[in-house]
Design a protein around this motif. Structure first.
Motif, mmCIF file in Angstrom:
data_model
loop_
_atom_site.group_PDB
_atom_site.id
_atom_site.type_symbol
_atom_site.label_atom_id
_atom_site.label_comp_id
_atom_site.label_asym_id
_atom_site.label_seq_id
_atom_site.Cartn_x
_atom_site.Cartn_y
_atom_site.Cartn_z
ATOM 1 N N TYR A 98 28.638 -67.164 25.222
ATOM 2 C CA TYR A 98 28.507 -68.935 25.774
ATOM 3 C C TYR A 98 27.918 -69.642 24.576
ATOM 4 O O TYR A 98 27.026 -69.242 23.810
ATOM 5 C CB TYR A 98 27.496 -68.710 26.878
ATOM 6 C CG TYR A 98 27.424 -70.215 27.509
ATOM 7 C CD1 TYR A 98 28.077 -70.732 28.486
ATOM 8 C CD2 TYR A 98 26.121 -70.743 26.959
ATOM 9 C CE1 TYR A 98 27.965 -71.982 28.825
ATOM 10 C CE2 TYR A 98 25.883 -71.910 27.611
ATOM 11 C CZ TYR A 98 26.549 -72.656 28.500
ATOM 12 O OH TYR A 98 26.268 -73.732 28.888
ATOM 13 N N TYR A 99 28.512 -70.892 24.735
ATOM 14 C CA TYR A 99 27.969 -71.933 23.934
ATOM 15 C C TYR A 99 27.711 -73.195 24.459
ATOM 16 O O TYR A 99 28.491 -73.701 25.401
ATOM 17 C CB TYR A 99 28.742 -71.996 22.415
ATOM 18 C CG TYR A 99 29.829 -72.587 22.504
ATOM 19 C CD1 TYR A 99 30.035 -73.960 21.963
ATOM 20 C CD2 TYR A 99 31.108 -71.967 22.944
ATOM 21 C CE1 TYR A 99 31.194 -74.627 22.185
ATOM 22 C CE2 TYR A 99 32.285 -72.693 22.633
ATOM 23 C CZ TYR A 99 32.291 -74.099 22.415
ATOM 24 O OH TYR A 99 33.558 -74.800 22.492
ATOM 25 N N ASN A 100 26.853 -74.053 24.132
ATOM 26 C CA ASN A 100 26.885 -75.470 24.200
ATOM 27 C C ASN A 100 26.687 -76.270 23.163
ATOM 28 O O ASN A 100 25.728 -76.017 22.256
ATOM 29 C CB ASN A 100 25.633 -75.448 25.332
ATOM 30 C CG ASN A 100 25.423 -77.006 25.848
ATOM 31 O OD1 ASN A 100 24.553 -77.830 25.152
ATOM 32 N ND2 ASN A 100 25.963 -77.375 26.858
ATOM 33 N N SER A 127 30.278 -77.046 26.935
ATOM 34 C CA SER A 127 30.086 -75.749 27.127
ATOM 35 C C SER A 127 31.190 -74.913 27.322
ATOM 36 O O SER A 127 32.126 -75.443 27.673
ATOM 37 C CB SER A 127 29.000 -75.637 28.449
ATOM 38 O OG SER A 127 27.891 -76.326 27.960
ATOM 39 N N SER A 128 31.136 -73.612 26.777
ATOM 40 C CA SER A 128 32.342 -72.768 27.026
ATOM 41 C C SER A 128 31.782 -71.303 27.267
ATOM 42 O O SER A 128 30.754 -71.149 26.663
ATOM 43 C CB SER A 128 33.273 -72.929 25.843
ATOM 44 O OG SER A 128 34.142 -71.872 26.040
ATOM 45 N N TYR A 129 32.237 -70.966 28.204
ATOM 46 C CA TYR A 129 32.000 -69.500 28.412
ATOM 47 C C TYR A 129 32.358 -68.407 27.675
ATOM 48 O O TYR A 129 32.045 -67.229 27.489
ATOM 49 C CB TYR A 129 32.169 -69.095 29.990
ATOM 50 C CG TYR A 129 31.195 -69.704 30.977
ATOM 51 C CD1 TYR A 129 29.947 -69.478 31.295
ATOM 52 C CD2 TYR A 129 31.801 -70.815 31.550
ATOM 53 C CE1 TYR A 129 29.141 -70.147 31.899
ATOM 54 C CE2 TYR A 129 30.938 -71.560 32.428
ATOM 55 C CZ TYR A 129 29.589 -71.296 32.681
ATOM 56 O OH TYR A 129 28.762 -72.123 33.465
ATOM 57 N N VAL A 130 33.540 -68.625 26.881
ATOM 58 C CA VAL A 130 34.355 -67.634 25.996
ATOM 59 C C VAL A 130 34.573 -68.284 24.725
ATOM 60 O O VAL A 130 35.084 -69.284 24.783
ATOM 61 C CB VAL A 130 35.328 -66.978 26.891
ATOM 62 C CG1 VAL A 130 36.447 -66.140 25.941
ATOM 63 C CG2 VAL A 130 35.013 -66.512 28.193
ATOM 64 N N LYS A 131 34.221 -67.556 23.585
ATOM 65 C CA LYS A 131 34.967 -67.661 22.350
ATOM 66 C C LYS A 131 35.803 -66.739 22.032
ATOM 67 O O LYS A 131 35.266 -65.316 22.315
ATOM 68 C CB LYS A 131 33.869 -67.939 21.323
ATOM 69 C CG LYS A 131 33.064 -69.307 21.556
ATOM 70 C CD LYS A 131 31.854 -69.250 20.750
ATOM 71 C CE LYS A 131 32.072 -69.388 19.231
ATOM 72 N NZ LYS A 131 30.926 -69.335 18.397
ATOM 73 N N GLY A 140 26.081 -64.089 22.476
ATOM 74 C CA GLY A 140 27.198 -63.343 22.787
ATOM 75 C C GLY A 140 27.207 -61.934 22.188
ATOM 76 O O GLY A 140 26.173 -61.588 21.697
ATOM 77 N N SER A 196 23.875 -70.910 21.434
ATOM 78 C CA SER A 196 24.905 -69.786 21.854
ATOM 79 C C SER A 196 24.301 -68.367 21.976
ATOM 80 O O SER A 196 23.366 -68.134 21.148
ATOM 81 C CB SER A 196 26.120 -69.706 20.853
ATOM 82 O OG SER A 196 25.986 -69.078 19.844
#
Length: 193
Positions: free
Chosen positions: A154-156, A173-177, A130, A128
């Motif tokens: 971003y994380y995967n 995967s996500s673009y926002v935490k 960010g 990740s």
């Protein structure tokens, strides 16, 4: 006028105190622990992150360390994993007083490890990057505590079957935490003078 003079004096004091950090090395660590139970499913997370932080300027620092993470899920498929890997960050501090600072951390982390459940064993990978806001409080000249208030980035995360690495059991995967998710507390100890 007194308020303006007092504010100016506090600003000068904060800049003077923060200038004392240039060229210093701090040993730091952060930790995050959470546990919850929902419908008979018990989830436990533990993250520990020891690192070194070096001040390259009065309010700028570079950090490098090792992220260690463990996860356990009981009551369903009894999934668990352990992974670790490198962590690097650039930090910018915004002194508010001689004791308090806001900070922003731009980070990158990647971890690798092993996982298992009742049916299989897995190779686990996570990365990740960010930005995280936080608040730092200087307890003494050489000791501080801080809290990170979550992050946006971003994380995967990927789990692959050890017997067949082409078989991805989990790939997310996500673009926002969101802020508040992933909040961590920590301590810092200055090395040297």
């Amino acid at each position: 006028m007194k308020k303006i003079l007092l504010s100016f004096a506090m600003l000068i004091a904060a800049i003077w105190v923060s200038a004392q950090n240039k060229g210093t090395l701090w040993v730091s660590s952060m930790a995050d622990f959470s546990q919850q139970e929902t419908n008979g499913l018990k989830t436990t997370n533990l993250e520990f992150l020891p690192y070194l932080e070096y001040y390259v300027a009065e309010t700028w620092s570079l950090s490098a360390g090792v992220d260690i993470y463990t996860f356990k899920n009981k009551g369903g498929d009894n999934f668990s994993f352990f992974d670790m890997g490198p962590y690097v960050a650039v930090n910018k501090y915004f002194p508010l007083t001689d004791k308090f600072s806001l900070f922003t951390e731009i980070y990158a982390v990647g971890t690798w490890g092993n996982g298992k459940d009742d049916n299989a064993r897995y190779k686990v990978s996570y990365y990740s990057f960010g930005i995280s806001p936080g608040l730092s409080y200087c307890i003494k000249d050489n000791l501080a505590m801080f809290v990170k208030l979550g992050d946006v980035g971003y994380y995967n995360a990927t789990y692959k079957d050890k017997k067949d690495s082409s078989n991805k059991i989990f790939d997310k995967s996500s673009y926002v935490k969101w802020f508040g998710e992933g909040a961590m507390i920590g301590l810092q100890l200055k090395l040297g003078k």
